[in-house]
Design an enzyme around this catalytic site. Structure first.
Site, PDB file in Angstrom:
ATOM      1  CD  GLU A  35      -3.371   0.586   1.861  1.00  0.00           C
ATOM      2  OE1 GLU A  35      -4.401   1.269   1.681  1.00  0.00           O
ATOM      3  OE2 GLU A  35      -3.248  -0.209   2.811  1.00  0.00           O
ATOM      4  CE1 TYR A 105      -3.446  -3.959   0.828  1.00  0.00           C
ATOM      5  CE2 TYR A 105      -3.340  -2.506  -1.075  1.00  0.00           C
ATOM      6  CZ  TYR A 105      -3.893  -2.844   0.129  1.00  0.00           C
ATOM      7  OH  TYR A 105      -4.897  -2.074   0.663  1.00  0.00           O
ATOM      8  CG  ASP A 144      -2.870  -6.239   4.065  1.00  0.00           C
ATOM      9  OD1 ASP A 144      -3.558  -7.207   4.466  1.00  0.00           O
ATOM     10  OD2 ASP A 144      -3.303  -5.076   3.963  1.00  0.00           O
ATOM     11  CG  ASN A 146      -6.818  -6.986   2.876  1.00  0.00           C
ATOM     12  OD1 ASN A 146      -7.203  -6.471   3.925  1.00  0.00           O
ATOM     13  ND2 ASN A 146      -6.312  -6.272   1.873  1.00  0.00           N
ATOM     14  CG  ASP A 240      -4.166   0.808   8.811  1.00  0.00           C
ATOM     15  OD1 ASP A 240      -3.073   0.744   8.203  1.00  0.00           O
ATOM     16  OD2 ASP A 240      -5.270   0.713   8.213  1.00  0.00           O
TER      17      ASP A 240
END
Length: 252
Positions: A35, A105, A144, A146, A240
């Site tokens: 990101e 990602y 990540d 997700n 985050d």
């Protein structure tokens, strides 16, 4: 060899915080980020001693991956070779003498799972790609992804069931990958440890440690002996997400 992976939620934003100091202190051999939210020409990042490789989304300010490595790779590959999956800068592969590193990602399936089909297509293509590479040498997937795989991997599993990142379909794809010869390195070394890598910015989630473990180092079975240490560095702020670490034993 120390590997770090971190979803920085905007590289320019985190550089304005403590990214360069964190980067220096971690002193990783390979530092993968997700990101980036930029095109490479939008930032001048001075990281002495590191080669820099970016894979930008076509759309500016969105998605994107990058890898900073002390050792120059043999080869760098951007994308999966599938046009409809390769416009968002999500998959960056570096080949080294003893392994492949894939910085991924993974798409977010989004509210009401409106992008679930795209994500599942991406997961399937990535799985096939990893399996093919692993016939040559070990594969290390970081990033990540997700998805929180099991109930232990998020604080509020019951209320989040069927939500993005904890749908049955997404979790099953991760199970399928592990069943097909890959290892979740953190869970391999810490089977019962509760630790998270992402927290919502809402409801004081990080303060209350109401998080999710959605960042991973996944290693092919033929690289199992390379796994020395796997950690979640949840004392590091700036995004985050927090960084995660994988230490490899590359001694002959």
């Amino acid at each position: 060899m120390k590997l770090i992976s971190w979803n920085v939620n905007g590289l320019r934003a985190v550089v304005k915080k403590d990214f360069l100091e964190i980067f220096k202190n971690l002193d990783a051999d390979i530092f993968s980020i997700q990101e980036t939210k930029l095109h490479q020409d939008q930032i001048d990042l001075e990281l002495p001693g590191y080669h820099q490789y970016f894979y930008d989304a076509v759309r500016k300010g969105y998605s994107g991956t990058a890898v900073f490595t002390k050792e120059e790779p043999i080869k760098v590959t951007r994308g999966l070779g599938i046009e409809e999956l390769d416009t968002e800068g999500r998959t960056l592969t570096l080949e080294f003498p003893k392994f492949y590193l894939i910085d991924s990602y993974s798409p977010n399936s989004q509210q009401d799972l409106k992008r679930l089909d795209f994500k599942l297509d991406y997961n399937d293509a990535l799985h096939v790609y990893m399996k093919k590479l692993s016939t040559n040498k070990p594969v290390i997937l970081c990033g990540d992804l997700n998805v929180a795989h099991k109930e232990i991997d998020l604080k509020n599993d019951k209320s989040n069931h069927h939500n993005p990142g904890f749908s049955d379909e997404e979790r099953q794809k991760f199970t399928d990958l592990l069943d097909d010869g890959f290892i979740d390195s953190f869970r391999y070394l810490h089977p019962d440890e509760v630790k998270y890598s992402w927290w919502s910015y809402r409801f004081n989630a990080r303060k209350n440690n109401a998080g999710w473990r959605i960042d991973y180092f996944v290693v092919s079975n033929n690289g199992k002996d390379l796994i020395n240490k796997a950690e979640i560095l949840n004392d590091i702020y700036g995004s985050d997400h927090c960084p995660i670490e994988l230490d490899l034993n590359l001694e002959d």
